[in-house]
Scaffold this motif. Structure first.
Motif, mmCIF file in Angstrom:
data_model
loop_
_atom_site.group_PDB
_atom_site.id
_atom_site.type_symbol
_atom_site.label_atom_id
_atom_site.label_comp_id
_atom_site.label_asym_id
_atom_site.label_seq_id
_atom_site.Cartn_x
_atom_site.Cartn_y
_atom_site.Cartn_z
ATOM 1 N N HIS A 16 0.825 -1.208 0.000
ATOM 2 C CA HIS A 16 0.000 0.000 0.000
ATOM 3 C C HIS A 16 0.858 1.256 0.000
ATOM 4 N N GLY A 26 2.299 1.969 10.690
ATOM 5 C CA GLY A 26 1.514 1.667 9.505
ATOM 6 C C GLY A 26 0.302 0.830 9.860
ATOM 7 N N GLU A 27 -0.689 1.439 10.496
ATOM 8 C CA GLU A 27 -1.837 0.694 10.997
ATOM 9 C C GLU A 27 -2.805 0.328 9.871
ATOM 10 N N ARG A 28 -3.535 -0.770 10.081
ATOM 11 C CA ARG A 28 -4.482 -1.250 9.077
ATOM 12 C C ARG A 28 -5.660 -0.308 8.896
ATOM 13 N N TYR A 33 -3.776 1.711 3.507
ATOM 14 C CA TYR A 33 -3.864 0.246 3.630
ATOM 15 C C TYR A 33 -5.212 -0.243 3.119
ATOM 16 N N ARG A 54 1.665 -4.881 5.870
ATOM 17 C CA ARG A 54 1.518 -3.673 6.680
ATOM 18 C C ARG A 54 2.915 -3.229 7.099
ATOM 19 N N ARG A 58 4.665 4.546 8.414
ATOM 20 C CA ARG A 58 3.896 5.085 7.298
ATOM 21 C C ARG A 58 4.804 5.635 6.192
#
Length: 223
Positions: A16, A26-28, A33, A54, A58
């Protein structure tokens, strides 16, 4: 994505987007994402085992290139878990940059880069022996279609099997003509992995010289 496969014949790693600089996780839940979840799910229904990575952070965070490092780690994990199984990379924006950069891993056979964020510092030598598709909307405001074209030219000059499509009316986030973005990605990935016959439009673009094969126009009726 999809059902777990003990012995898949082909793999897809989906990457992503993100930001140029950020040490946030880098959270879902982030849109970058979530934007790629439908791509991953659609591909998983067509046969390959699909993994959506993931990132730890970020950001790309040059010179660290964190997203590239994460992609290379994931490819090494897949190679260890599924030795000899070919992988296609699918990436959007920063993920497209990471996908192209990670193409040198021995298990990678193809790269699909959607609206990739690129500049003249990005190498092409790692693309040797891979099949590459790049697509960019003509209403892009976040990344530079000119850079993806120049990148494709450099790859083509090395003899890389590369094509590039302009997507009329589409912007960076692939919300316009979403069905065509999905269809192009699926046709390319499934053909490159040998799951389906190679799409004739893509095959023609791959064999066309510069600039024709790098300025192909994506026509379609999907919405």
């Amino acid at each position: 994505m999809g059902r777990e496969q003990d012995a898949p014949s082909a793999l897809v790693l989906v990457l992503h987007g993100g930001r140029a600089h950020s040490r946030e996780s880098g959270e879902r839940k982030r849109l970058t994402y979530r934007r790629m979840v439908p791509f991953a799910r659609a591909l998983s229904r067509r046969g390959p085992a699909v993994y959506l990575l993931r990132y730890r952070y970020r950001g790309w965070n040059a010179p660290a290139k964190d997203a590239l490092r994460d992609a290379q780690w994931a490819l090494a994990e897949l190679a260890e878990r599924f030795p000899g199984v070919p992988v296609a990379l699918v990436g959007h924006s920063m993920g497209g940059r990471a996908a192209l950069g990670a193409a040198g891993s021995s298990n990678v056979v193809a790269v699909c880069a959607l609206a990739p964020w690129l500049d003249r510092s990005d190498p092409v030598v790692q693309l040797d022996g891979r099949t590459v598709l790049i697509a960019h909307g003509d209403r892009e405001r976040w990344t530079d279609p000119g850079e993806s074209y120049r990148y494709a030219v450099r790859a083509k000059e090395r003899g890389v099997a590369v094509c590039r499509f302009d997507v009329p009316g589409a912007g960076h986030f692939m919300l316009t003509r979403v069905g065509d973005w999905h269809a192009l990605t699926q046709r390319f990935v499934l053909g490159a992995l040998g799951i389906e016959p190679v799409d004739p439009t893509i095959a023609n673009a791959l064999h066309q010289p510069t600039p024709t094969g790098l300025r192909a126009v994506l026509h379609g009726a999907h919405t």
